[in-house]
Design an enzyme around this catalytic site. Structure first.
Site, PDB file in Angstrom:
ATOM      1  N   GLY A  16     -13.932  44.256  83.578  1.00  0.00           N
ATOM      2  CA  GLY A  16     -15.072  44.773  84.347  1.00  0.00           C
ATOM      3  C   GLY A  16     -14.790  44.818  85.842  1.00  0.00           C
ATOM      4  O   GLY A  16     -15.062  45.836  86.504  1.00  0.00           O
ATOM      5  N   LYS A 207      -8.479  46.543  65.660  1.00  0.00           N
ATOM      6  CA  LYS A 207      -8.002  47.823  66.197  1.00  0.00           C
ATOM      7  C   LYS A 207      -7.593  48.747  65.060  1.00  0.00           C
ATOM      8  O   LYS A 207      -7.874  49.951  65.074  1.00  0.00           O
ATOM      9  CB  LYS A 207      -6.832  47.583  67.154  1.00  0.00           C
ATOM     10  CG  LYS A 207      -7.251  46.760  68.371  1.00  0.00           C
ATOM     11  CD  LYS A 207      -6.040  46.229  69.117  1.00  0.00           C
ATOM     12  CE  LYS A 207      -6.439  45.288  70.226  1.00  0.00           C
ATOM     13  NZ  LYS A 207      -5.313  44.553  70.804  1.00  0.00           N
TER      14      LYS A 207
HETATM   15  N1  LIG Z   1      -8.611  41.608  78.894  1.00  0.00           N
HETATM   16  C1  LIG Z   1      -7.934  42.613  78.337  1.00  0.00           C
HETATM   17  O1  LIG Z   1      -6.754  42.818  78.598  1.00  0.00           O
HETATM   18  C2  LIG Z   1      -8.639  43.548  77.380  1.00  0.00           C
HETATM   19  C3  LIG Z   1      -7.926  44.633  76.836  1.00  0.00           C
HETATM   20  C4  LIG Z   1      -8.583  45.534  75.978  1.00  0.00           C
HETATM   21  C5  LIG Z   1      -9.913  45.318  75.680  1.00  0.00           C
HETATM   22  N2  LIG Z   1     -10.571  44.235  76.209  1.00  0.00           N
HETATM   23  C6  LIG Z   1     -11.985  44.055  75.843  1.00  0.00           C
HETATM   24  O2  LIG Z   1     -12.769  44.174  77.033  1.00  0.00           O
HETATM   25  C7  LIG Z   1     -13.917  43.338  76.932  1.00  0.00           C
HETATM   26  C8  LIG Z   1     -13.977  42.408  78.139  1.00  0.00           C
HETATM   27  O3  LIG Z   1     -12.817  41.584  78.133  1.00  0.00           O
HETATM   28  P1  LIG Z   1     -12.414  40.682  79.400  1.00  0.00           P
HETATM   29  O4  LIG Z   1     -11.032  40.214  79.148  1.00  0.00           O
HETATM   30  O5  LIG Z   1     -12.710  41.404  80.670  1.00  0.00           O
HETATM   31  O6  LIG Z   1     -13.428  39.451  79.218  1.00  0.00           O
HETATM   32  P2  LIG Z   1     -13.793  38.311  80.280  1.00  0.00           P
HETATM   33  O7  LIG Z   1     -12.777  38.250  81.358  1.00  0.00           O
HETATM   34  O8  LIG Z   1     -14.110  37.100  79.498  1.00  0.00           O
HETATM   35  O9  LIG Z   1     -15.156  38.866  80.936  1.00  0.00           O
HETATM   36  C9  LIG Z   1     -16.378  38.860  80.273  1.00  0.00           C
HETATM   37  C10 LIG Z   1     -17.473  39.145  81.274  1.00  0.00           C
HETATM   38  O10 LIG Z   1     -18.723  39.208  80.581  1.00  0.00           O
HETATM   39  C11 LIG Z   1     -19.678  38.445  81.284  1.00  0.00           C
HETATM   40  N3  LIG Z   1     -20.672  37.950  80.328  1.00  0.00           N
HETATM   41  C12 LIG Z   1     -20.490  37.130  79.263  1.00  0.00           C
HETATM   42  N4  LIG Z   1     -21.647  36.922  78.623  1.00  0.00           N
HETATM   43  C13 LIG Z   1     -22.584  37.618  79.315  1.00  0.00           C
HETATM   44  C14 LIG Z   1     -23.987  37.800  79.164  1.00  0.00           C
HETATM   45  N5  LIG Z   1     -24.664  37.216  78.171  1.00  0.00           N
HETATM   46  N6  LIG Z   1     -24.616  38.570  80.054  1.00  0.00           N
HETATM   47  C15 LIG Z   1     -23.943  39.173  81.069  1.00  0.00           C
HETATM   48  N7  LIG Z   1     -22.635  39.050  81.254  1.00  0.00           N
HETATM   49  C16 LIG Z   1     -21.962  38.273  80.389  1.00  0.00           C
HETATM   50  C17 LIG Z   1     -18.910  37.315  81.941  1.00  0.00           C
HETATM   51  O11 LIG Z   1     -19.651  36.839  83.045  1.00  0.00           O
HETATM   52  P3  LIG Z   1     -19.096  35.680  84.047  1.00  0.00           P
HETATM   53  O12 LIG Z   1     -17.896  36.280  84.714  1.00  0.00           O
HETATM   54  O13 LIG Z   1     -20.205  35.452  85.002  1.00  0.00           O
HETATM   55  O14 LIG Z   1     -18.766  34.516  83.171  1.00  0.00           O
HETATM   56  C18 LIG Z   1     -17.624  38.067  82.359  1.00  0.00           C
HETATM   57  O15 LIG Z   1     -17.799  38.673  83.616  1.00  0.00           O
HETATM   58  C19 LIG Z   1     -13.800  42.623  75.574  1.00  0.00           C
HETATM   59  O16 LIG Z   1     -14.517  43.332  74.606  1.00  0.00           O
HETATM   60  C20 LIG Z   1     -12.307  42.691  75.279  1.00  0.00           C
HETATM   61  O17 LIG Z   1     -12.026  42.641  73.887  1.00  0.00           O
HETATM   62  C21 LIG Z   1      -9.963  43.352  77.056  1.00  0.00           C
END
Ligand SMILES: NC(=O)c1ccc[n+]([C@@H]2O[C@H](COP(=O)([O-])OP(=O)(O)OC[C@H]3O[C@@H](n4cnc5c(N)ncnc54)[C@H](OP(=O)(O)O)[C@@H]3O)[C@@H](O)[C@H]2O)c1
Length: 438
Positions: A16, A207
């Site tokens: 994000g 996936k």
């Molecule tokens: N990381 C990768 O490389 C990657 C690659 C492909 C796909 N994805 C997908 O992308 C998505 C996000 O992954 P990510 O790695 O960015 O996850 P992440 O770093 O854990 O970020 C999750 C975000 O969601 C927020 N959040 C959690 N619960 C919430 C709620 N109830 N209300 C509002 N906000 C909430 C968290 O807030 P806080 O920051 O305040 O805790 C955090 O900002 C997932 O579906 C993942 O499978 C990720």
């Protein structure tokens, strides 16, 4: 110039925050490409005070992502929270119900609820874009959904989890154990603190489930995927594979067969000279085999903030370029109502070559007994390698490695059960499927 496209981002973590940064840093370029500005007007995360490394001034903050989805002044809702239930599912559903386009990177959500969400999106006439959900930055959804019209897919397979590929690559290159490579992957941030989901194949399965639906027009059936992870792969397997001209990869494979569709995730031997065997480290790759095109292989970065943001921003740009009132294409390449129930092929009928590694007593008659078990099950052998292992605990042992010609899973299981019952084994047998790859 057309009015700006207003975007709300729920989830400001790795992906994000990167999306918000790319939209800001590349704003001028995106405006030129899309013919309109893309503006982030609203955001949501749990912790309002955390520094996200991006200037969010001028955006409206929502503690509740569902409220953002329903009430914010936005045209597009971006879900980057993660998880197949809870906040992610509720806010995506709320945004679609409110007639907003949705972009998500959430494979777990789509693998479980993708068809139901697609039905809502199509009924509401809005887009549900999810390029980042499969293989991160690789544009595989667009390729399958848009660029392959008229093709009949026969098989789709790929390296869909960077953590597993990183571990297997280092095991082979440096002769390290699985445990040592996993610990390094965690230290470098490639693997989660709890890596089970990656190394046991669940992430690959999510996936693969999405790719299967796109490939075969079937309803998503993630729970029907045969699953085997990489935690029992040893140096003995890696070395034997290399000796025989193979490399071990964790593959997700979906294939049309006479008895239905096979969906399987397991360690796989691919010929060392094949293109997919050259995909190393955290890189992902997807191979699509069709009647018209032949085999296409896409490879690139499958995870990480920037690579994933690239796919999310591409999805947003598609929406910015779409004409108002234009009928959008269906989410899974054909209308959700026309997706067929998934017809599962039984794993026991899987046909292919097999690698079988047996650690046995080094005594007369053992080899003949193994050969008999194979012959009794109509398994013909392509190669046989034997090594004396020396003596351990006073027991002389040897390793017998068999590579079979095409046979069935049922025959191999029966033959290996037979060898086990014969009492010749001194360790668990290892069986790895061999995948044809160009
Ligand atoms: N990381 C990768 O490389 C990657 C690659 C492909 C796909 N994805 C997908 O992308 C998505 C996000 O992954 P990510 O790695 O960015 O996850 P992440 O770093 O854990 O970020 C999750 C975000 O969601 C927020 N959040 C959690 N619960 C919430 C709620 N109830 N209300 C509002 N906000 C909430 C968290 O807030 P806080 O920051 O305040 O805790 C955090 O900002 C997932 O579906 C993942 O499978 C990720």
């Amino acid at each position: 110039m057309a009015e700006a496209l207003r975007v709300g981002i729920a989830g400001l973590g790795t992906v994000g925050a990167s999306v918000a940064r790319v939209l800001r840093d590349k704003g001028a370029e995106l405006t030129r490409q899309c013919g309109r500005e893309i503006v982030v007007t609203a955001v949501s995360a749990r912790d309002r005070t955390r520094d996200r490394g991006v200037d969010l001034s001028g955006t409206q903050w929502f503690d509740d992502p569902i409220e953002l989805a329903e009430k914010a002044d936005i045209d597009v809702f971006i879900e980057l929270i993660g998880g197949d239930e809870g906040a992610a599912r509720a806010c995506v559903r709320a945004a679609l119900d409110a007639g907003r386009h949705v972009v998500t990177a959430n494979k777990a959500l789509l693998a479980k609820h993708g068809v139901a969400l697609a039905e809502v999106a199509e009924k509401k006439g809005v887009l549900l874009n999810y390029e980042a959900a499969v293989a991160g930055g690789i544009p595989v959804i667009k390729t399958m959904r848009e660029a392959m019209a008229g093709n009949t897919v026969t098989r789709v397979f790929g390296i869909l989890n960077g953590t597993c590929n990183y571990i297997l690559t280092r095991m082979e290159a440096e002769g390290l154990t699985f445990e040592a490579c996993l610990a390094d992957a965690q230290r470098l941030g490639y693997a989660e603190a709890d890596p089970t989901f990656d190394i046991e194949g669940n992430d690959t399965a999510h996936k693969l489930a999405i790719l299967t639906s796109l490939a075969f027009g079937s309803k998503i059936a993630a729970d029907d995927i045969y699953l085997e992870g990489i935690s029992n792969i040893t140096q003995a397997d890696i070395r034997a594979a290399a000796e025989l001209g193979y490399r071990i990869k964790l593959l997700g494979v979906a294939q049309r067969t006479e008895s239905g569709i096979e969906q399987r995730v397991h360690p796989t031997m691919v010929p060392t000279a094949s293109v997919i065997a050259q995909v190393h480290g955290v890189t992902n790759a997807v191979a699509i085999e069709t009647d018209i095109l032949g085999e296409l292989l896409l490879s690139g970065p499958g995870a990480g903030g920037n690579a994933t943001a690239s796919a999310v921003v591409g999805d947003i740009a598609d929406i910015a370029k779409s004409r108002p009132g234009f009928q959008h294409g269906p989410v899974f390449g054909r209308p959700a109502k026309e997706l067929k129930p998934y017809k599962k092929a039984q794993m026991r009928s899987h046909a292919g070559g097999y690698f079988i590694r047996l650690t046995v007593h080094d005594r007369i008659g053992v080899f003949a007994a193994i050969a008999k078990r194979m012959a009794d099950n109509d398994i013909s052998l392509e190669s046989i390698v034997q090594h004396a292992n020396g003596t351990e605990g006073g027991i002389a042992q040897k390793t017998v490695i068999l590579v079979t010609h095409e046979t069935t899973e049922a025959a191999v299981r029966k033959a290996v059960d037979g060898v086990t019952k014969d009492g010749h084994l001194t360790d668990k047998p290892q069986v790895i499927r061999i995948e044809r790859a160009g």
